[in-house]
Design a protein around this motif. Structure first.
Motif, short mmCIF file in Angstrom:
data_model
loop_
_atom_site.label_atom_id
_atom_site.label_comp_id
_atom_site.label_asym_id
_atom_site.label_seq_id
_atom_site.Cartn_x
_atom_site.Cartn_y
_atom_site.Cartn_z
N GLY A 1 0.93 -1.30 0.00
CA GLY A 1 -0.12 0.05 0.04
C GLY A 1 0.82 1.07 -0.04
O GLY A 1 1.85 1.53 0.83
N PRO A 2 0.56 2.09 -1.06
CA PRO A 2 1.46 3.51 -1.04
C PRO A 2 1.43 4.27 0.23
O PRO A 2 2.38 4.88 0.56
N GLN A 3 0.32 4.17 1.06
CA GLN A 3 -0.09 5.00 2.03
C GLN A 3 0.96 4.69 3.17
O GLN A 3 1.77 5.57 3.82
N ARG A 4 1.36 3.34 3.44
CA ARG A 4 2.48 2.64 4.46
C ARG A 4 3.68 3.21 4.05
O ARG A 4 4.45 3.49 4.81
N ILE A 5 4.21 3.22 2.83
CA ILE A 5 5.48 3.29 2.38
C ILE A 5 5.63 4.85 2.26
O ILE A 5 6.81 5.28 2.86
N LEU A 6 4.76 5.68 1.82
CA LEU A 6 4.94 7.14 1.88
C LEU A 6 4.61 8.03 3.21
O LEU A 6 4.89 9.01 3.26
N ALA A 7 4.29 7.13 4.16
CA ALA A 7 3.99 7.62 5.54
C ALA A 7 5.32 8.52 6.06
O ALA A 7 5.06 9.34 6.80
N ALA A 8 6.46 8.16 5.80
CA ALA A 8 7.63 8.36 6.23
C ALA A 8 7.97 9.89 5.51
O ALA A 8 8.85 10.56 6.13
N VAL A 9 7.29 10.05 4.51
CA VAL A 9 7.59 11.36 3.73
C VAL A 9 6.53 12.43 3.65
O VAL A 9 6.53 13.17 2.37
N GLY A 10 5.72 12.23 4.31
CA GLY A 10 4.55 13.09 4.29
C GLY A 10 3.15 12.39 3.95
O GLY A 10 2.32 13.14 3.91
N GLY A 11 3.33 11.11 3.43
CA GLY A 11 2.20 10.58 3.05
C GLY A 11 1.85 10.49 1.50
O GLY A 11 2.34 11.42 0.79
#
Length: 146
Positions: A106-116
């Motif tokens: 899921g892109p949400q979990r991966i991109l959570a570290a850089v602002g979502g």
């Protein structure tokens, strides 16, 4: 006229003199450094690193078997499996696999570290950009670092 020449090096009394004479400057600089350390560690999160070694079991150094009557030029050798290891490394670092991983996690979990975000291509770029795969000649392992 027995005079000793003055030594040009530092001795213990010189070090004590410098430390005790400038103790307030040293203490202030030390406190400022400690405060800066606390501020920096709170502002920038610690980056984590994951490392793994992948052993490719299918690669075996096998002698070439030539049947009686066959000519040597008809036999093809793989050269110790370095080509197979390199192709496995290329598969692991491919953009298609990064897209599959981004869809699976899921892109949400991966991109959570850089602002979502929900962009699967941005997540795949982050996965591919953070993955390092190293191979070594004659070694059937791939070292993965993310």
């Amino acid at each position: 006229m027995n005079q000793k020449p003055a030594s040009s090096g530092l001795n213990l009394t010189d070090i004590y003199h410098v430390l005790f004479r400038h103790k307030w400057k040293i203490l202030i600089i030390w406190v400022l450094g400690a405060i800066a350390t606390v501020i920096v560690t709170r502002q920038w999160p610690v980056l984590y690193r994951s490392e793994a070694k992948l052993f490719i079991r299918a690669i075996r150094e096998q002698p070439t078997i030539v049947a009686p009557g066959d000519e040597e030029e008809n036999v093809r050798r793989l050269g110790g499996g370095d080509g197979i290891i390199a192709s496995e490394r290329d598969i692991l670092t491919s953009y298609d696999l990064a897209l599959e991983v981004a869809d699976m996690l899921g892109p949400q979990r991966i991109l959570a570290a850089v602002g979502g975000g929900t962009n699967r291509y941005a997540a795949a770029n982050m996965i591919r950009g953070g993955l390092l795969a190293e191979t070594f000649k004659g070694n059937p392992t791939i070292r993965l670092t993310f």
